[in-house]
Design a protein around this motif. Structure first.
Motif, PDB file in Angstrom:
ATOM      1  N   ASP A 228       0.803  -1.222   0.000  1.00 17.73           N
ATOM      2  CA  ASP A 228       0.000   0.000   0.000  1.00 17.73           C
ATOM      3  C   ASP A 228       0.842   1.282   0.000  1.00 17.73           C
ATOM      4  OD1 ASP A 228      -2.308  -1.542   0.091  1.00 17.73           O
ATOM      5  OD2 ASP A 228      -2.355  -1.534   2.283  1.00 17.73           O
ATOM      6  N   ILE A 229       2.158   1.144   0.038  1.00 19.05           N
ATOM      7  CA  ILE A 229       3.035   2.315   0.109  1.00 19.05           C
ATOM      8  C   ILE A 229       3.445   2.742  -1.295  1.00 19.05           C
ATOM      9  CG2 ILE A 229       5.215   3.211   1.019  1.00 19.05           C
ATOM     10  CD1 ILE A 229       5.043   1.000   3.178  1.00 19.05           C
ATOM     11  N   VAL A 230       3.266   4.023  -1.576  1.00 18.63           N
ATOM     12  CA  VAL A 230       3.655   4.591  -2.870  1.00 18.63           C
ATOM     13  C   VAL A 230       4.937   5.388  -2.657  1.00 18.63           C
ATOM     14  CG1 VAL A 230       2.935   6.102  -4.762  1.00 18.63           C
ATOM     15  CG2 VAL A 230       1.237   4.712  -3.554  1.00 18.63           C
ATOM     16  N   SER A 231       5.934   5.148  -3.507  1.00 21.28           N
ATOM     17  CA  SER A 231       7.271   5.697  -3.276  1.00 21.28           C
ATOM     18  C   SER A 231       7.392   7.207  -3.415  1.00 21.28           C
ATOM     19  CB  SER A 231       8.292   5.031  -4.198  1.00 21.28           C
ATOM     20  OG  SER A 231       8.067   5.393  -5.544  1.00 21.28           O
ATOM     21  N   ASP A 232       6.455   7.852  -4.109  1.00 21.56           N
ATOM     22  CA  ASP A 232       6.593   9.303  -4.279  1.00 21.56           C
ATOM     23  C   ASP A 232       5.585  10.114  -3.459  1.00 21.56           C
ATOM     24  OD1 ASP A 232       4.429   8.574  -5.818  1.00 21.56           O
ATOM     25  OD2 ASP A 232       5.073   9.630  -7.611  1.00 21.56           O
ATOM     26  N   VAL A 233       4.917   9.461  -2.526  1.00 19.62           N
ATOM     27  CA  VAL A 233       3.997  10.143  -1.622  1.00 19.62           C
ATOM     28  C   VAL A 233       4.803  10.699  -0.449  1.00 19.62           C
ATOM     29  CG1 VAL A 233       2.118   9.739   0.021  1.00 19.62           C
ATOM     30  CG2 VAL A 233       2.014   8.738  -2.246  1.00 19.62           C
ATOM     31  N   PRO A 234       4.525  11.928  -0.031  1.00 20.37           N
ATOM     32  CA  PRO A 234       5.248  12.470   1.130  1.00 20.37           C
ATOM     33  C   PRO A 234       5.107  11.549   2.345  1.00 20.37           C
ATOM     34  CG  PRO A 234       4.028  14.208   0.040  1.00 20.37           C
ATOM     35  CD  PRO A 234       3.600  12.905  -0.606  1.00 20.37           C
ATOM     36  N   LEU A 235       6.224  11.379   3.042  1.00 23.32           N
ATOM     37  CA  LEU A 235       6.235  10.493   4.208  1.00 23.32           C
ATOM     38  C   LEU A 235       5.244  10.929   5.275  1.00 23.32           C
ATOM     39  CD1 LEU A 235      10.082   9.956   4.349  1.00 23.32           C
ATOM     40  CD2 LEU A 235       8.365   8.215   3.840  1.00 23.32           C
ATOM     41  N   GLN A 236       4.975  12.233   5.376  1.00 22.16           N
ATOM     42  CA  GLN A 236       4.000  12.716   6.344  1.00 22.16           C
ATOM     43  C   GLN A 236       2.618  12.143   6.055  1.00 22.16           C
ATOM     44  OE1 GLN A 236       6.114  14.464   4.545  1.00 22.16           O
ATOM     45  NE2 GLN A 236       7.149  15.986   5.766  1.00 22.16           N
ATOM     46  N   ASN A 237       2.314  11.907   4.781  1.00 19.88           N
ATOM     47  CA  ASN A 237       1.019  11.328   4.416  1.00 19.88           C
ATOM     48  C   ASN A 237       0.898   9.873   4.859  1.00 19.88           C
ATOM     49  OD1 ASN A 237       0.695  13.804   3.201  1.00 19.88           O
ATOM     50  ND2 ASN A 237       0.308  13.000   1.160  1.00 19.88           N
ATOM     51  N   LEU A 238       2.031   9.261   5.172  1.00 22.63           N
ATOM     52  CA  LEU A 238       2.022   7.881   5.663  1.00 22.63           C
ATOM     53  C   LEU A 238       1.974   7.820   7.184  1.00 22.63           C
ATOM     54  CD1 LEU A 238       4.767   6.395   3.295  1.00 22.63           C
ATOM     55  CD2 LEU A 238       2.279   6.250   3.033  1.00 22.63           C
ATOM     56  N   GLY A 239       1.954   8.991   7.811  1.00 20.43           N
ATOM     57  CA  GLY A 239       1.869   9.046   9.265  1.00 20.43           C
ATOM     58  C   GLY A 239       3.193   9.305   9.956  1.00 20.43           C
ATOM     59  N   LEU A 240       4.209   9.701   9.203  1.00 21.26           N
ATOM     60  CA  LEU A 240       5.501   9.997   9.801  1.00 21.26           C
ATOM     61  C   LEU A 240       5.416  11.325  10.544  1.00 21.26           C
ATOM     62  CD1 LEU A 240       8.472   8.791   9.689  1.00 21.26           C
ATOM     63  CD2 LEU A 240       8.915  10.627   8.074  1.00 21.26           C
ATOM     64  N   ASP A 241       5.519  11.264  11.867  1.00 19.44           N
ATOM     65  CA  ASP A 241       5.517  12.493  12.664  1.00 19.44           C
ATOM     66  C   ASP A 241       6.955  12.823  13.049  1.00 19.44           C
ATOM     67  OD1 ASP A 241       6.192  10.757  14.741  1.00 19.44           O
ATOM     68  OD2 ASP A 241       4.198  10.783  15.621  1.00 19.44           O
TER      69      ASP A 241
END
Length: 88
Positions: free
Chosen positions: A34-47
């Motif tokens: 489900d991880i897309v390589s060009d999506v900002p990491l913050q959108n994946l929940g990286l705080d």
């Protein structure tokens, strides 16, 4: 007798991306598929806390000195992996 240095090859962008996928899957509880390589990491929940851990662990694994500020300009898996590969 002289000490021999074993020169290990630098990880390439693909190996770094794979490491990042595994890291995010384990730390942020994502399915790798489900991880897309060009999506900002913050959108994946990286705080901020997980960003510090990621950068610290990535620097230790890759041997590339990194600071959290690198995430400002290289804030996706693809961009970060390419940056680390170029700077090894």
């Amino acid at each position: 007798m002289s000490d021999l240095l074993i020169d290990t090859p630098a990880p390439g962008a693909e190996a770094i991306q794979n490491w990042l996928y595994d890291y995010i899957e384990n730390v942020l509880d994502f399915n790798k598929a489900d991880i897309v390589s060009d999506v900002p990491l913050q959108n994946l929940g990286l705080d901020s806390s997980s960003a510090v851990g990621l950068i610290s662990d990535l620097a230790a694994w890759s041997g590339v000195p990194l600071g959290v500020k690198v995430l400002r300009t290289h804030n996706s898996i693809k961009s970060l992996a390419e940056y680390v590969a170029r700077n090894h």
